[in-house]
Design an enzyme around this catalytic site. Structure first.
Site, PDB file in Angstrom:
ATOM      1  N   HIS A 148       0.840  -1.210   0.000  1.00 45.04           N
ATOM      2  CA  HIS A 148       0.000   0.000   0.000  1.00 45.04           C
ATOM      3  C   HIS A 148       0.867   1.249   0.000  1.00 45.04           C
ATOM      4  O   HIS A 148       2.062   1.195   0.313  1.00 45.04           O
ATOM      5  CB  HIS A 148      -0.973   0.036   1.179  1.00 45.04           C
ATOM      6  N   HIS A 204       3.959   7.069   3.836  1.00 43.75           N
ATOM      7  CA  HIS A 204       4.892   5.955   3.649  1.00 43.75           C
ATOM      8  C   HIS A 204       4.428   5.034   2.529  1.00 43.75           C
ATOM      9  O   HIS A 204       3.286   5.108   2.091  1.00 43.75           O
ATOM     10  CB  HIS A 204       5.095   5.170   4.955  1.00 43.75           C
ATOM     11  N   GLU A 253       7.690   0.928   4.983  1.00 43.02           N
ATOM     12  CA  GLU A 253       7.185  -0.114   5.850  1.00 43.02           C
ATOM     13  C   GLU A 253       7.373  -1.442   5.121  1.00 43.02           C
ATOM     14  O   GLU A 253       7.207  -1.506   3.898  1.00 43.02           O
ATOM     15  CB  GLU A 253       5.681   0.140   6.098  1.00 43.02           C
TER      16      GLU A 253
HETATM   17 CO    CO Z   1       1.218   1.238   6.320  1.00 49.59          CO
END
Ligand code: CO
Length: 134
Positions: free
Chosen positions: A7, A79, A130
């Site tokens: 994502h 992020h 991440e």
């Molecule tokens: Co995230």
């Protein structure tokens, strides 16, 4: 090591307005807002054919995205998240390569109930990264 783009997370000052933009402006499928108190955010998941966008809004007094929104009052990309097969192997590989893992270096359970870690933005072209165990 790196897998698919899981994502892209975007911090937003107005969750309803951002959700409407994606739903009505772009015709995307959006979830209902979900409070994630342990992460200090309310999140809306925007489902795309090949990945997700997560719209993040601060929840509670100590939200990890509050400072980001103070610096970026209109919102902005917070992020990117990539899948990895084995988060411990990935962490050890990254550390051996001199990359900084944030926090105590132990994976935490993320928004999708899977282990995640965050990597220092200064080691990745100014972008918070991440990794999530797929
Ligand atoms: Co995230």
């Amino acid at each position: 090591m790196i897998g698919r783009l899981n994502h892209v997370a975007i911090a937003v000052p107005d969750l309803a307005a951002a959700t409407a933009n994606y739903r009505d402006g772009l015709g995307a499928k959006v979830s209902a807002p979900q409070d994630l108190p342990e992460h200090g955010v309310t999140v809306v998941f925007v489902e795309l054919p090949n990945t997700k966008i997560e719209l993040l809004h601060p929840l509670g007094a100590n939200s990890p995205i509050a400072a980001f929104l103070e610096k970026n009052p209109a919102g902005g990309m917070h992020h990117v998240c990539f899948d990895v097969d084995d988060i411990i192997k990935a962490r050890d590989h990254l550390k051996a390569a001199g990359k900084r893992v944030l926090g105590d270096g132990e994976p935490k359970i993320g928004a999708h109930n899977k282990p995640v870690l965050f990597l220092h933005p200064k080691d990745f072209s100014g972008t918070l990264v991440e990794i999530e165990q797929a």
